[in-house]
Design an enzyme around this catalytic site. Sequence first.
Site, PDB file in Angstrom:
ATOM      1  N   ARG A 225       0.852  -1.189   0.000  1.00 54.92           N
ATOM      2  CA  ARG A 225       0.000   0.000   0.000  1.00 54.92           C
ATOM      3  C   ARG A 225       0.890   1.242   0.000  1.00 54.92           C
ATOM      4  NH1 ARG A 225      -3.380  -2.923  -1.525  1.00 54.92           N
ATOM      5  NH2 ARG A 225      -5.340  -3.507  -0.522  1.00 54.92           N
ATOM      6  N   HIS A 273      -0.909   0.295  -9.642  1.00 59.15           N
ATOM      7  CA  HIS A 273      -1.591  -0.686  -8.776  1.00 59.15           C
ATOM      8  C   HIS A 273      -2.065  -1.882  -9.622  1.00 59.15           C
ATOM      9  CE1 HIS A 273      -3.899  -1.152  -4.736  1.00 59.15           C
ATOM     10  NE2 HIS A 273      -3.613  -2.333  -5.248  1.00 59.15           N
TER      11      HIS A 273
HETATM   12  P1  NAP Z   1      -1.263 -11.883   4.741  1.00 61.81           P
HETATM   13  O1  NAP Z   1      -1.351 -13.285   4.239  1.00 61.81           O
HETATM   14  O2  NAP Z   1      -2.237 -11.451   5.767  1.00 61.81           O
HETATM   15  O3  NAP Z   1       0.215 -11.704   5.313  1.00 61.81           O
HETATM   16  C1  NAP Z   1       0.610 -10.572   5.980  1.00 61.81           C
HETATM   17  C2  NAP Z   1       2.032 -10.740   6.501  1.00 61.81           C
HETATM   18  O4  NAP Z   1       2.460  -9.474   7.022  1.00 61.81           O
HETATM   19  C3  NAP Z   1       2.135 -11.763   7.631  1.00 61.81           C
HETATM   20  O5  NAP Z   1       3.355 -12.461   7.542  1.00 61.81           O
HETATM   21  C4  NAP Z   1       2.125 -10.879   8.866  1.00 61.81           C
HETATM   22  O6  NAP Z   1       2.791 -11.415   9.996  1.00 61.81           O
HETATM   23  C5  NAP Z   1       2.896  -9.675   8.359  1.00 61.81           C
HETATM   24  N1  NAP Z   1       2.612  -8.511   9.190  1.00 61.81           N
HETATM   25  C6  NAP Z   1       1.423  -7.914   9.455  1.00 61.81           C
HETATM   26  N2  NAP Z   1       1.581  -6.900  10.318  1.00 61.81           N
HETATM   27  C7  NAP Z   1       2.890  -6.876  10.630  1.00 61.81           C
HETATM   28  C8  NAP Z   1       3.669  -6.090  11.504  1.00 61.81           C
HETATM   29  N3  NAP Z   1       3.122  -5.113  12.241  1.00 61.81           N
HETATM   30  N4  NAP Z   1       4.979  -6.346  11.596  1.00 61.81           N
HETATM   31  C9  NAP Z   1       5.545  -7.336  10.880  1.00 61.81           C
HETATM   32  N5  NAP Z   1       4.862  -8.141  10.025  1.00 61.81           N
HETATM   33  C10 NAP Z   1       3.545  -7.893   9.910  1.00 61.81           C
HETATM   34  O7  NAP Z   1      -1.333 -10.843   3.552  1.00 61.81           O
HETATM   35  P2  NAP Z   1      -1.078 -11.102   1.986  1.00 61.81           P
HETATM   36  O8  NAP Z   1      -2.217 -11.848   1.387  1.00 61.81           O
HETATM   37  O9  NAP Z   1       0.285 -11.665   1.823  1.00 61.81           O
HETATM   38  O10 NAP Z   1      -1.172  -9.612   1.408  1.00 61.81           O
HETATM   39  C11 NAP Z   1      -0.284  -8.606   1.837  1.00 61.81           C
HETATM   40  C12 NAP Z   1      -0.707  -7.258   1.288  1.00 61.81           C
HETATM   41  O11 NAP Z   1      -0.436  -7.173  -0.101  1.00 61.81           O
HETATM   42  C13 NAP Z   1      -2.196  -6.929   1.348  1.00 61.81           C
HETATM   43  O12 NAP Z   1      -2.579  -6.536   2.639  1.00 61.81           O
HETATM   44  C14 NAP Z   1      -2.320  -5.809   0.339  1.00 61.81           C
HETATM   45  O13 NAP Z   1      -2.089  -4.562   0.976  1.00 61.81           O
HETATM   46  C15 NAP Z   1      -1.173  -6.075  -0.629  1.00 61.81           C
HETATM   47  N6  NAP Z   1      -1.659  -6.412  -1.988  1.00 61.81           N
HETATM   48  C16 NAP Z   1      -1.310  -5.600  -3.029  1.00 61.81           C
HETATM   49  C17 NAP Z   1      -1.708  -5.915  -4.318  1.00 61.81           C
HETATM   50  C18 NAP Z   1      -1.276  -5.076  -5.486  1.00 61.81           C
HETATM   51  O14 NAP Z   1      -1.733  -5.289  -6.609  1.00 61.81           O
HETATM   52  N7  NAP Z   1      -0.377  -4.139  -5.320  1.00 61.81           N
HETATM   53  C19 NAP Z   1      -2.490  -7.048  -4.556  1.00 61.81           C
HETATM   54  C20 NAP Z   1      -2.837  -7.847  -3.470  1.00 61.81           C
HETATM   55  C21 NAP Z   1      -2.424  -7.521  -2.176  1.00 61.81           C
HETATM   56  P3  NAP Z   1       2.318 -12.798  10.684  1.00 61.81           P
HETATM   57  O15 NAP Z   1       2.853 -13.869   9.763  1.00 61.81           O
HETATM   58  O16 NAP Z   1       2.975 -12.802  11.991  1.00 61.81           O
HETATM   59  O17 NAP Z   1       0.821 -12.756  10.723  1.00 61.81           O
HETATM   60  C1  GLV Z   2      -5.132  -5.264  -4.038  1.00 67.17           C
HETATM   61  O1  GLV Z   2      -4.418  -4.352  -3.798  1.00 67.17           O
HETATM   62  C2  GLV Z   2      -5.604  -6.179  -3.063  1.00 67.17           C
HETATM   63  O2  GLV Z   2      -5.387  -5.955  -1.861  1.00 67.17           O
HETATM   64  O3  GLV Z   2      -6.239  -7.178  -3.443  1.00 67.17           O
END
Ligand code: NAP
Ligand code: GLV
Length: 310
Positions: A225, A273
Amino acid sequence: MALLIVSREHPSADVWAPELRRLAPGIDIRYWPDIGDPAAIAAVLMWQAPDGMFERLPQLRAIFATGAGVDAILRDPRVPARLPLARLIDPSMTAEMSEHVVLQVLRFHRQEPVYAAQQRARVWQVHAQPHPQSRRVGMMGLGELGQDALRKLAPFGFALRGWSRSPRQLPGVACFAGAAGLGPFVEGTDILVNLVPLTAETEGIIDAKLLARLPAGAFVVNCARGRHVVDADLLAALDSGHVAGAALDVFHQEPLPADHPYWSHPKVIMTPHSAALTNPLTAAPQIAENLRRLADGRPLLNLVDRARGY
Ligand code: NAP
Ligand code: GLV
């Protein structure tokens, strides 16, 4: 039981309904704002809530997000906190994100911006190429997306490291956790990739203090983000040369305003994005399963922990 789909205009809208009908025959699908009898609507599939929607849906029992990150939904005061919120884990989106991360990491590792600038200036000059083992790629966030990207980076031979909230052990990855682990993680990272969710704890995390702890000449890849980054601090680090380049997919304001310095910054590579998009064909099975679970009173898949913020 009816599912209300918000955003009929979105290009993916026409794909959701046929796929969901195929997976959940008999499902009653409606599109905002043509909601019909509101009492029948059990769940809403949305990225952002339209004004006045929740007031019209007193019987609503769940929100299904069409994205992986739910920060915008969680901070929207119009969204009732009583409703369970399920985020999306879409295999196609995960694969796309890993492609994006591999692309940006290889781009910086192979000095592509340097060679591209040389081509524009008609300069023929070869630079020493660091071995992948000496290039430390650090993943902030070891969740669905971060772990998959690390698996796809592994065959290139990079020195992989990762940082998460709770301690994790991943094969071939030096793992760090929590506030205490952030400094040591960052200090040994040459290419920093951000894939943590946006929460109260992570907002502005890529600031002057963190950037100063990166080794000189490091790169930043932000695909989580925009609000994770303090833009003025990143621009200062790029201008001083401490950070050699940044690949940015997400921004404080999207679309990025036309006068923003990122647009023309020579060390910034931008995408709109577009790193990883939801694919309704691969995401629909989760929605269909969650509809079944809702009907049976079973816990939903990929429930967001509101207290944790992701
Ligand atoms: P996820 O499965 O919930 O994983 C989040 C990871 O971040 C976990 O390892 C978590 O730790 C860690 N985390 C959360 N808060 C933290 C903190 N305060 N300090 C250290 N580590 C922390 O999420 P995801 O599915 O991988 O997605 C991640 C993000 O990608 C989304 O939230 C979104 O913002 C972004 N995204 C972007 C796009 C794009 O097109 N640009 C598309 C999709 C998603 P734990 O393992 O300890 O829980
Ligand atoms: C895109 O940014 C998503 O969080 O799916």
